[in-house]
Every structure is written in C-alpha cells, then in structure tokens.
Design a protein around this motif. Structure first.
Motif, PDB file in Angstrom:
ATOM      1  N   SER A  92      33.019  -7.948  50.756  1.00 31.59           N
ATOM      2  CA  SER A  92      31.718  -8.509  50.372  1.00 31.59           C
ATOM      3  C   SER A  92      30.564  -7.554  50.680  1.00 31.59           C
ATOM      4  O   SER A  92      29.621  -7.452  49.889  1.00 31.59           O
TER       5      SER A  92
ATOM      6  N   THR B 200      30.627  -4.886  47.993  1.00 30.95           N
ATOM      7  CA  THR B 200      30.148  -5.410  46.719  1.00 30.95           C
ATOM      8  C   THR B 200      28.628  -5.545  46.727  1.00 30.95           C
ATOM      9  O   THR B 200      27.960  -5.184  45.753  1.00 30.95           O
TER      10      THR B 200
ATOM     11  N   VAL C   2      26.237  -3.612  44.073  1.00 32.15           N
ATOM     12  CA  VAL C   2      25.302  -4.317  43.193  1.00 32.15           C
ATOM     13  C   VAL C   2      23.881  -3.811  43.408  1.00 32.15           C
ATOM     14  O   VAL C   2      23.147  -3.538  42.447  1.00 32.15           O
TER      15      VAL C   2
ATOM     16  N   GLU D   5      29.998  -7.849  40.465  1.00 37.49           N
ATOM     17  CA  GLU D   5      30.305  -8.746  41.588  1.00 37.49           C
ATOM     18  C   GLU D   5      31.755  -9.203  41.575  1.00 37.49           C
ATOM     19  O   GLU D   5      32.376  -9.356  42.621  1.00 37.49           O
TER      20      GLU D   5
END
Length: 164
Positions: A99, A102, A106, A130
């Motif tokens: 996470s 990611t 992003v 995502e």
C-alpha cells in the motif's frame, strides 16, 4: 534492469511517431521529478541503437526489514535528442507493504502527468495504477499505460506507468 527497460522502451519509438510529451528536451525531461527525489542522470545512448534515455536511482519506499524495500524509479526515453516517453516503475519487493508503494506510485504519477502531459490523471488511469491492472487511458494530449509484470519466483512484481 535499466538496460532492459530502455530496450523495451525503444521498441515503442517505432510505434510512437507522434510524441505528446510537453518537455521533449532531455535536459528538462530528465529532471521532471527531481523535487520528489527522482532526478534522472544524464541522457545517454547505452545500447548503440539510436535510442537514448536517462534513469533515476531507485528510491526506497517503506521498510526493507526482510530484504529489499519497495523501490520506485523514473525513466525518460526516446530517439536521439528527443524524449517521447516517460515512465515510473515500482518494484514491489515487500508485498505486505504494497500500500505504501502504491500510494507513492500514484502520487508520483499524478505529478508526472501534470508535468509531462499537461493534465491530471483521469479517474480511470488512477484506478488502473491503484489496482496494478494493465490498461491504457487517454490523459490530456497523451496516454497513460499501466503495465504489470509478475516475477517468475512469485515473490513480487513490477507496475510501470508509461506516459506518451
């Protein structure tokens, strides 16, 4: 790894005759993400095939307590002295901490889209990134392609965000 990505990216040179990158000058494109620690080195022709590029050093994202941390890298590539493609690549080495990788991918992709394509990432493009899902979306005057490569050993994967 850098040479392999530059070779793959050079294959797009033939199919991307109409570059939409706002900053096709290598001196500008290689530093598009310098303010977030992803300043690419000098523009070089490493393969001797007419394709050139620059790449940043890996930026560790999260903890690498049990091996390599997740790592983010930035590339710009093109023929001769013109950039036709910029790319972010996130190596997911710590699947339990995906996470944070990611989120970093992003955020960097959003900055890169504004600077390279002149537009925010579309909702659809952000969703591809995502989800680590392959796909292609129009953004501004260009496109954003998400590519996922699962590693043969099953211990990680790479998500690349390619802007042309």
């Amino acid at each position: 790894m850098r040479k392999a990505l530059l070779i793959v990216a050079s294959l797009f040179v033939v199919s991307s005759a109409c570059a939409e990158i706002l900053t096709p000058e290598p001196s500008r494109a290689c530093v598009l993400l310098a303010d977030v620690g992803l300043k690419a080195g000098g523009w070089v022709d490493e393969n001797g095939d007419g394709s050139s590029g620059c790449a940043s050093k890996y930026q560790d994202i999260g903890s690498g307590a049990s091996g390599l941390a997740n790592q983010l890298e930035y590339y710009a590539v093109g023929p001769g002295d013109s950039v036709i493609e910029v790319r972010l690549a996130m190596d997911y080495n710590q699947l339990a901490d995906a996470s944070s990788g990611t989120a970093a991918l992003v955020a960097a992709s959003q900055k890169l889209a504004l600077r390279a394509l002149g537009a925010n990432l579309s909702v659809a493009a952000a969703a591809l990134i995502e989800g680590g899902q392959p796909g292609l979306e129009r953004v501004g005057k260009g496109s954003v392609e998400v590519i996922r490569e699962d590693w043969p050993n099953g211990q990680g994967y790479q998500v690349s965000v390619v802007m042309r």
